[in-house]
Design an enzyme around this catalytic site. Structure first.
Site, PDB file in Angstrom:
ATOM      1  CG  LEU A  86       4.447   8.098 -29.772  1.00 43.33           C
ATOM      2  CD1 LEU A  86       4.287   8.878 -28.472  1.00 43.33           C
ATOM      3  CD2 LEU A  86       3.748   8.817 -30.909  1.00 43.33           C
ATOM      4  CG  ASP A  87       9.657   9.126 -34.787  1.00 37.55           C
ATOM      5  OD1 ASP A  87       9.441   7.960 -35.150  1.00 37.55           O
ATOM      6  OD2 ASP A  87       9.539  10.120 -35.524  1.00 37.55           O
ATOM      7  CB  ALA A  88      13.734   7.614 -29.729  1.00 37.58           C
TER       8      ALA A  88
END
Length: 402
Positions: free
Chosen positions: A208-210
């Site tokens: 998942l994106d940060a």
């Protein structure tokens, strides 16, 4: 006896003694345990001329099945360890490269000794496969920094877990050496005990994106890592995200009419109207499905109205949902400084309004859950595993229900 073999610094049973000489305090990996999971005997070498009379190879010169390949390995010069392992344990290794990998990991022992790939076994010697059956002990949560957000565990068994990744935390490797979700996992998940192929520590099978929080699937055993990774790679896993958009998107020009086998099959079956976004990125196909949940006036007066939506990525491009929302829908996600030209510092207070709220796994991704022989039948929707979490409080605060 080859039981409870301690692991080396990288979770391997190789070079334990030499490593311990320079390390008085063992890390968590050294506490993982190994056991013998298969035994056999090195078979005698077969004369090269006997190959022509072999029933596996004589029947058809064009035959190239597993039996033929296994027969040919016995005629390789030197009868090396990988070839012997491939021959003796046909149920464990479908290919010769798989046997070579096991040898490199230090899992193959001959007459009680760990042997390297260049070892030439002698016919009649005992050969055994050693595998990790338990991970290390869980780490103490109290050792984590006080300002580090914790992980919630949404689902867990001996093979895998689904955790809620906090927004603002990288999934894996932080170049600055900071805390990542992967690094935090041993502090929150139970150890795997008595399961062959247990990993030293849990490992995420996707990212998942940060800035995006929500459900993250992690493997705790080698079987789970393989089956889950294959399911994600082949797009057999359903992922539903919830987002708050700045503005009101137009009615979709294309809608999902029929999707019995696809990611949004459940939503279509429920009669929900789903829009289709088909906007390539970097010359590659990029498709997302979406639907409006509700909308409300923006209390801050900066964006007119805010719209709560569900989004299903059909492909896995970088920042796909964020770019589709800003580009194809013309309504950037609230808090997205990168893709919203009208983003203001006030929008940074609550972070990005994008969250992975539901993941659905097909039976073939979790075969250990079944014992009836139908584990790989993804056609049975009753055997799918669905894990979901509620929206964050900040979502309902900005887009309250009527």
């Amino acid at each position: 006896q080859l039981l409870a073999v301690p692991a080396g610094p990288r979770g391997s049973p190789v070079s334990v003694v030499s490593w311990m000489k320079g390390n008085k305090k063992q890390p968590r990996e050294a506490k993982a345990s190994f056991e013998v999971v298969a035994r056999g005997t090195v078979p005698p070498l077969r004369p090269a001329e006997a190959r022509a009379a072999s029933p596996e190879t004589a029947a058809d010169d064009d035959f190239d099945g597993p039996a033929s390949k296994r027969a040919r390995t016995r005629d390789l010069p030197g009868w090396n360890l990988a070839a012997v392992t491939f021959e003796v344990f046909p149920d464990r290794f479908a290919t010769l490269p798989a046997a070579k990998k096991s040898v490199r990991r230090g899992e193959v022992r001959v007459s009680g000794e760990i042997r390297r790939g260049d070892y030439r076994p002698v016919p009649g010697e005992d050969i055994a496969i050693v595998a990790r059956v338990s991970s290390g002990k869980p780490l103490d949560v109290s050792d984590l920094p006080e300002d580090l957000p914790g992980l919630e565990v949404a689902h867990e068994d001996a093979h895998f877990a689904v955790v809620v990744k906090p927004e603002g935390v990288n999934t894996v490797g932080d170049a600055r050496g900071g805390w990542t979700c992967e690094r935090m996992l041993p502090y929150f998940l139970a150890p795997t005990v008595g399961v062959e192929g247990a990993l030293v520590r849990p490992r995420p099978v996707h990212r998942l994106d940060a800035l995006t929080g929500g459900l993250l699937v992690v493997a705790k055993t080698r079987l789970a890592a393989t089956s889950l990774s294959e399911a994600f790679a082949s797009r057999r896993v359903t992922k539903r995200y919830r987002a708050v958009l700045c503005g009101t998107p137009a009615e979709p020009k294309a809608v999902v009419e029929h999707d019995e086998e696809g990611d949004t099959a459940g939503a279509v079956a429920a009669g929900l109207k789903l829009g289709v976004i088909d906007a390539p990125m970097e010359g590659k196909q990029c498709v997302s499905h979406w639907r409006v949940v509700r909308d409300a006036p923006d209390a801050s007066m900066r964006h007119g109205r805010l719209t709560l939506v569900d989004m299903w990525p059909k492909t896995g491009r970088t920042h796909q949902l964020r770019r589709h929302a800003a580009g194809a829908l013309g309504c950037p996600i609230l808090g997205d400084a990168r893709y919203n030209p009208k983003h203001s510092p006030e929008d940074d207070v609550d972070g990005l309004f994008l969250r992975a709220v539901e993941v659905t796994l097909p039976p073939s991704a979790t075969p250990w859950r079944f014992g009836d022989g139908n584990a790989v039948d993804d056609g049975d929707r009753t055997k799918y595993l669905r894990v979901k979490v509620d929206d964050p409080a900040k979502f309902s605060a900005r887009v309250p229900q009527a």
